[in-house]
Each structure stands twice: as structure tokens, then as C-alpha cells.
Design an enzyme around this catalytic site. Structure first.
Site, PDB file in Angstrom:
ATOM      1  N   ASP A   1      -4.510  -0.091   9.634  1.00 55.37           N
ATOM      2  CA  ASP A   1      -5.629   0.799   9.968  1.00 55.37           C
ATOM      3  C   ASP A   1      -6.804   0.495   9.038  1.00 55.37           C
ATOM      4  O   ASP A   1      -6.752  -0.443   8.255  1.00 55.37           O
ATOM      5  CB  ASP A   1      -5.195   2.267   9.861  1.00 55.37           C
ATOM      6  CG  ASP A   1      -4.711   2.597   8.450  1.00 55.37           C
ATOM      7  OD1 ASP A   1      -4.902   1.757   7.533  1.00 55.37           O
ATOM      8  OD2 ASP A   1      -4.154   3.684   8.257  1.00 55.37           O
TER       9      ASP A   1
ATOM     10  N   ASP B   1      -8.052   2.068   6.429  1.00 54.79           N
ATOM     11  CA  ASP B   1      -7.749   2.142   4.997  1.00 54.79           C
ATOM     12  C   ASP B   1      -7.020   0.896   4.526  1.00 54.79           C
ATOM     13  O   ASP B   1      -7.313   0.350   3.469  1.00 54.79           O
ATOM     14  CB  ASP B   1      -6.865   3.361   4.722  1.00 54.79           C
ATOM     15  CG  ASP B   1      -7.662   4.470   4.070  1.00 54.79           C
ATOM     16  OD1 ASP B   1      -8.897   4.304   3.951  1.00 54.79           O
ATOM     17  OD2 ASP B   1      -7.044   5.487   3.693  1.00 54.79           O
TER      18      ASP B   1
ATOM     19  N   GLU C   1       0.836  -1.193   0.000  1.00 56.49           N
ATOM     20  CA  GLU C   1       0.000   0.000   0.000  1.00 56.49           C
ATOM     21  C   GLU C   1       0.878   1.252   0.000  1.00 56.49           C
ATOM     22  O   GLU C   1       1.691   1.444   0.899  1.00 56.49           O
ATOM     23  CB  GLU C   1      -0.901  -0.010   1.249  1.00 56.49           C
ATOM     24  CG  GLU C   1      -1.658   1.282   1.465  1.00 56.49           C
ATOM     25  CD  GLU C   1      -2.481   1.288   2.758  1.00 56.49           C
ATOM     26  OE1 GLU C   1      -2.464   0.271   3.491  1.00 56.49           O
ATOM     27  OE2 GLU C   1      -3.133   2.303   3.029  1.00 56.49           O
TER      28      GLU C   1
ATOM     29  N   ASP D   1      -1.308  -1.037   5.617  1.00 59.37           N
ATOM     30  CA  ASP D   1      -1.228  -0.483   6.966  1.00 59.37           C
ATOM     31  C   ASP D   1      -2.215  -1.155   7.903  1.00 59.37           C
ATOM     32  O   ASP D   1      -3.231  -1.682   7.470  1.00 59.37           O
ATOM     33  CB  ASP D   1      -1.543   1.021   6.931  1.00 59.37           C
ATOM     34  CG  ASP D   1      -0.445   1.801   6.224  1.00 59.37           C
ATOM     35  OD1 ASP D   1       0.678   1.268   6.121  1.00 59.37           O
ATOM     36  OD2 ASP D   1      -0.722   2.926   5.770  1.00 59.37           O
TER      37      ASP D   1
END
Ligand code: 1YM
Length: 648
Positions: A508, A510, A433, A506
Site C-alpha cells: 500500500d 505506506d 515493515e 506492505d
């Protein structure tokens, strides 16, 4: 007595073999095998109910770690077997492969991949208690595992012979057992896993009522679906838009063979097929699926011709045209099942294709012959016409994409950092990412076998998109060119350039979203990549705990306190919000180095549940998604979506 003894020894040897090599009988002694011995008992109860006796099964998870299964069928026979000179109960619980041989005019189809029956459960339990309610009496027999004169522990030893312990008004069988810790270690039954399978069994057997009662966690669940697999199909398409309201349900049987099929057409573009043989999921499909699909193709093509939708000169629709957007559940019951394939989940029996095709052609033909269903048939044919157009558009898109391929390959040069060796066995592709993390990964990697593909934006959500649209997305095309396998029908595993495809995003929301999008794409268009074990999720650390002379990376919140304690006074904590915050060396050391990293292998344990999840998370019913996420999402630990895909 002397006569019995020699036979007892044979029996013991049988059960000893099970304890000696449990893996041969139940696959593993991990969580799957631990639950398998419960399903062996449940399978017998289901067979009884399928034969038309009784309707309810109660599964209770008891405080002491044991489980109880009770049905309201006829009760296992208690009279003595003519040649074995033992009661039915004893034969069933002490003889391998005893199922059905005892007295078996209607004991038609036996379930269970290993199909070895209740004696395996007995052999692998510390104790097993069988109660039969039959002929107005309550009968009880108890087995234990214990050390024999040879100093070894044997299972399934009769502790209490079968005896009448009271009167009974009801009929049925009740079996309790405690899985042996010597075999399984410390494990416990999972209410959730058991409920999931119980629901599936209730879908597959419409007359079955099944209760799951968890005395430890306090949970309780009840499953009964009068519509059977038609209800199953409804459950799977929840949240999708249908072309017409009622599922198509057909069934048929001849001697020793039964088939049922449910079809729901949606406005989506992918085809989802869930097939079963004797209640066992056939994830890799097989002959029964082939037979069902050719029946659909034939019957709808005939209908299209008879009704002028296809003119004389028009070629037939292809099978896939009639399956676009369809959710299909197929269940067959048969004998002498042969499993094949990578994971032994593919039906191999050639006769199943012939029988399913013939039965389905007959039943579907009858279904279509009713004037009432004309609107349904029209909707399906319109969908097929649209699918045909898409197919032609996709063909153009693929040609375009092939033409673009050189362009994409050119693009790839800028994006993909290839590995220096082309050794496929060792090669790994990291899909990373973001450009900054991608840059770190490129610098930090071991370039001899690790390739890096950074993703700029979010790739297209492949759920709800036509294949030509999917192919129009640059990020997706880049991934396809990098893997070199092609997609969909053209997918060719033998061309795969990398043994491991590792998604690195990541920790998180997203990152979870990007991961879900990529997994959805693989699930829809490259499922073999997952089934063959090539897809992984990389786990970056969440924290570094450090001070002078001490450094430890921490991968979950739960592990943080222990790491802090190990570091001791003067500790400092660095929190990583994203992969991009790590320098190349750190990223390699924590997340990419095969010696140190941890990867989650993505597997599809339960194709039906995976389908449901992808539909809910990636489809367009926003309320359903919100509800699902608020119920399950927890971004502190590995989220539920990933857990579902997580392998053992
Ligand atoms: C909680 C587990 O085992 N129920 C059960 C098993 C059997 C029967 C009824 C049964 C079968 C038959 C005739 C038959 C079994 N019997 C045998 C065997 N529940 C559970 N309920 N009468 C009763 O197959 O003809 C194996 S399973 F071999 F003894 F007949």
C-alpha cells in the site's frame, strides 16, 4: 566479379559471427540489445553532427516494427573505397569496425560501448535500407537476411546494390531497418526508453536537435538544449534550492580531447556527479571524474587562500567540502576509451585524469578571475565552511555512533533475529515493515540463513538531511549495524554480512513510502550495495484464491481473473491488506521461500533518471512531488518508482 566473391565471403563471415554470437557484439538479445542496434545507427548520425555537419536527427518508430533514422549531414560517402573497391555505404554496412577507417580526417570520436558500428545492426536485421542524399542525387541500397545455399540464414546480404534513384536538393543519410525476429524474438521499440536516451544525447550535444516520432503509439518528442550539459544540470536539480542562479559551465580541449563540466550548488548535503565519455554514461566514475574533482579542490582552495578565507596556518579544505550539495555533469570526448569496473562503466584511461585536471584548472581559474563572479565564489566558500563544520560534527556523530554502536548492537539483540550460520554467500536480511509482520517473519523464516530486522516506525528520509542527522536516527543506525558495512566514505562492501538485503513492506501507500525511504538511504549512502546487486524488494501476494482442494496466491490485479478461472466454481478470494495478515507459514511460503517467492532486484539503469526521481519524490518541492505521483503512481501494480529501479 571473381575477385569480389572471395572478399564477399570474408564479409559474410564477419556478419555471420555477429548472428552466431550477438551477445558478444550487443551484450544481450533482450530489450537492451534490441535498442542497441538502433543506437549504433544514431551514433553515426551524432558523430556526423559533432563533426560540424548538419544539426538534426529524426528517429521514427514505424507501424511495421521497423525504425528509421535520418540526419541532415553530408551523407555517407558513395564513391568506391580505394582498396576495398566498394562504396562507403557498403563498407560501413557490411564490415565490422568500419567506423572512421573509410575516410577519416575529422571522424574523431566514436561512441557506443561496443563500438562496432552499423554493420552489426545490418547483420541482425531482416532488412536494412540505406538512402544517401549527396552530390544532388538520391542513392539507395538495400540489404536483407535470407537463407543461403548452406541452408543457414545470413544477414546483411546485398539485395539491391547502391544506385542513384533520383535527384536530391538536400544532403543526409536515412536508414531504416527491421530487427530480425529470429535473433530478438517478438519485441518492439520503446518510445519512452528512446525518448529518455534522446533527451540525454541532446543534453550532451548542444548543437543537436532530435525528434522521436512514434507511428504506433502516436507519441512525439523533440529535444534541443542550447545550454547543453548546463541545461542538463538544471534539469537534474529542478525542485532543489540553489545557492546562485546560473550554473557554472567550463570547457576546454586540446588535440583529440574535449571536456565540458557544469556545476550547480544547492543547499542540500549530498553530492551528485554524472559523468560521460563519448556520450556513454560512466556510472562508476573513473579517471576523468577524479581529474575534475581534484581541479575543483585545487582551484577553490587557491582562491580561498588568495582571498584570505584560509589563513596561512589553516589546513586546506577537503575535496568533499567543495562538493557538498553540488550537482555536477562532466562530459569528455576522447579516443581509445578503456572501461573498467564491476559493470564496465568506469573510465580507466590514466591520461584522462591528467587532461581533465589541467583543462579544468585552467578554465575554472579563468572563471574565478572575473570580478563579476565574486558572489558565486563567496557562496561556494561559505558552503564549504559549513560543510567543514558538518564534517567535524559527523566525525563526532560517528564516534558517538561507534560508542553507541555497542549500545546499538545491544539494541540489535532485541530487534534483529540473526541467522544461525554466518555464511555470507547465502545469508539474507529481511527488513520488514512493522512489528507484527516482523514477528511472523521471525517465526516463519528458515533461520539457518535468513535474518529478520523489523522496523518500528518510518526511518528518517535521508534526502535533505546532513549525515550527522542521518546517523542520529535509530532505525537507520540499526540497519547500518546489521549490515556491518559502515556508510558513505567509510562504506566497505567486503564487510557486508548478507548477500541479499530484502525490503519487505506492505503493498500500500505506506509500504511504498517506507520502501522509497530505504531505497533513498541506500542510494545516497550505500550506493555500492545497489550497484553490486545486493538490494531486493520482496513481493507479497495481494490475494489468495481458494476453495476445497485448491489454493493459489496472486501477486497482481492483472493475474487475478486467470487465477479465479483456474479455481473455478465456488472460488473464494482473500485479500491481503498487509504482511501482518499472513500467518508465519503463509508469509514464508509466499514471500520468503527462495524456491517460490519473487524478488525484484534493485538496479540503477539510468543514474541521472534515478537522481531526478529521488529528488522529486523525496525532496521538498511538494508541488513537483504531487505532480509526479499523480502522473505515475499506481499502487495496484508495482509503482513507477520501483519500476525505475527494477533490473532486467
Ligand atoms: C542515419 C545514420 O550514418 N550518417 C553519416 C555517416 C557517415 C558520414 C556522414 C560521413 C563521414 C565521413 C565523411 C568521414 C559515415 N561515413 C563513414 C565512412 N547516419 C549516418 N553521415 N563523409 C560522410 O568520416 O570522413 C562512416 S559513418 F566510413 F564511410 F566514412
Amino acid at each position: 566479379m571473381a575477385e569480389y566473391k572471395s572478399k564477399d565471403i570474408v564479409v559474410l563471415e564477419g556478419l555471420d559471427a555477429v548472428r552466431l554470437r550477438p551477445g558478444m557484439y550487443i551484450g544481450t538479445t533482450g530489450a537492451k540489445g534490441f535498442h542497441h542496434i538502433l543506437w549504433e545507427i544514431v551514433d553515426n548520425a551524432i558523430d556526423e553532427i559533432s563533426s560540424g555537419y548538419g544539426d538534426t536527427i529524426n528517429i521514427t518508430l514505424n507501424q511495421d516494427g521497423s525504425a528509421t533514422v535520418e540526419d541532415n549531414g553530408r551523407g555517407i560517402p558513395v564513391d568506391k573505397h580505394p582498396t576495398m573497391k566498394k562504396s562507403g555505404v557498403e563498407v560501413v554496412y557490411t564490415t565490422l569496425h568500419a567506423g572512421g577507417k573509410f575516410n577519416s580526417s575529422n571522424y574523431k570520436f566514436s561512441g557506443g560501448l561496443h563500438g562496432v558500428g552499423a554493420s552489426v545492426t545490418n547483420a541482425l536485421s531482416s532488412w536494412c535500407d540505406v538512402t544517401v542524399f549527396r552530390d544532388g542525387k538520391e542513392h539507395n541500397m538495400r540489404f536483407v537476411s535470407k537463407e543461403g545455399a548452406d541452408g543457414k540464414v545470413h544477414g546483411g546480404i546485398v539485395e539491391k546494390p547502391l544506385e542513384v534513384v533520383g535527384a536530391a536538393k538536400k544532403t543526409g543519410t536515412k536508414v531504416s531497418f527491421l530487427p530480425d525476429e529470429l535473433i530478438f524474438g517478438k519485441q518492439s521499440f520503446s518510445f519512452e526508453a528512446i525518448s529518455k536516451r534522446a533527451r540525454e544525447l541532446a543534453f550532451l550535444n548542444k548543437n543537436l536537435k532530435i525528434n522521436v516520432i512514434d507511428k504506433i503509439g502516436g507519441g512525439q518528442a523533440f529535444f534541443h538544449y542550447e545550454g547543453g550539459i548546463a541545461d542538463f544540470a538544471e534539469y537534474l536539480v529542478e525542485g532543489k534550492n540553489r545557492l546562485f542562479s546560473k550554473p557554472i559551465f567550463i570547457e576546454g580541449e586540446d588535440e583529440d580531447f574535449r571536456m565540458e563540466m557544469a556545476l550547480i550548488y544547492t543547499d542540500g548535503y549530498t553530492e551528485s556527479c554524472f559523468s560521460y565519455v563519448n556520450n556513454i554514461p560512466t556510472t562508476e566514475g573513473g579517471t576523468h571524474e577524479t581529474g575534475a574533482k581534484s581541479a575543483i579542490t585545487k582551484v577553490f582552495n587557491d582562491y580561498a587562500r588568495a582571498n584570505g578565507v584560509l589563513k596561512e596556518k589553516d589546513p586546506n579544505f577537503l575535496g568533499e567540502d567543495f562538493r557538498e550539495g553540488v550537482t555536477m555533469v562532466l562530459s569528455v570526448k576522447m579516443n581509445n576509451v578503456q572501461f573498467e569496473g564491476q559493470t564496465k562503466t568506469k573510465l580507466g584511461n590514466p591520461e584522462a585524469r591528467v587532461k581533465v585536471e589541467a583543462l579544468a584548472i585552467k578554465a575554472l581559474g579563468e572563471f574565478l578571475s572575473s570580478k563579476k563572479v565574486a558572489p558565486v565564489a563567496e557562496a561556494i566558500l561559505n558552503k564549504a565552511k559549513a560543510a567543514l563544520k558538518t564534517r567535524e560534527a559527523a566525525k563526532r556523530a560517528k564516534e558517538l555512533s561507534r560508542a553507541k554502536n555497542s549500545a546499538d548492537n545491544f539494541n540489535l539483540v532485541g530487534k534483529l533475529a540473526a541467522s544461525s550460520s554466518r555464511n555470507r554467500e547465502k545469508a539474507e536480511l529481511f527488513i520488514v515493515e512493522g512489528d507484527s509482520a516482523g514477528g511472523s517473519a521471525k517465526q516463519g523464516r528458515d533461520r539457518s540463513f535468513q535474518a529478520i530486522l523489523p522496523l518500528r516506525g518510518k526511518p528518517l528520509n535521508a534526502e535533505k538531511k546532513r549525515i550527522d542527522q542521518v546517523l542520529g536516527n535509530e532505525e537507520i543506525r540499526t540497519i547500518i549495524s546489521a549490515l556491518e558495512t559502515g556508510i558513505g566514505e567509510d562504506f566497505d562492501l567486503s564487510s557486508l554480512r548478507y548477500n541479499k538485503v530484502i525490503i519487505l513492506s506492505d503493498a500500500d501507500q505506506d509500504g511504498a513510502h517506507i520502501r522509497a525511504i530505504l531505497l533513498t538511504f541506500f542510494f545516497r549512502y550505500m550506493r555500492e550495495l545497489i550497484n553490486d546487486g545486493h538490494v531486493f524488494i520482496g513481493l507479497p501476494p495481494l490475494y489468495k484464491v481458494f476453495k476445497k482442494g485448491f489454493e493459489e496466491y496472486v501477486y497482481s490485479d492483472a493475474e487475478l481473473p486467470a487465477a479465479v478461472a483456474r479455481c473455478g466454481k465456488g472460488y473464494m478470494i482473500q485479500r491481503y491488506k498487509g504482511l501482518g495478515e499472513m500467518n508465519p507459514d503463509q508469509l514464508f511460503e509466499t514471500t520468503m521461500d527462495p524456491e517460490k517467492r519473487s524478488l525484484i532486484q534493485v538496479t540503477i539503469e539510468d543514474a541521472a533518471e534515478a537522481e531526478k526521481m529521488v529528488v522529486t519524490l523525496m525532496g521538498d518541492d511538494i508541488d513537483a512531488r504531487k505532480e509526479y505521483i499523480s502522473k505515475h503512481a499506481n499502487f495496484d501494480r508495482v509503482d513507477e518508482f520501483m519500476n525505475e529501479y527494477k533490473g532486467g
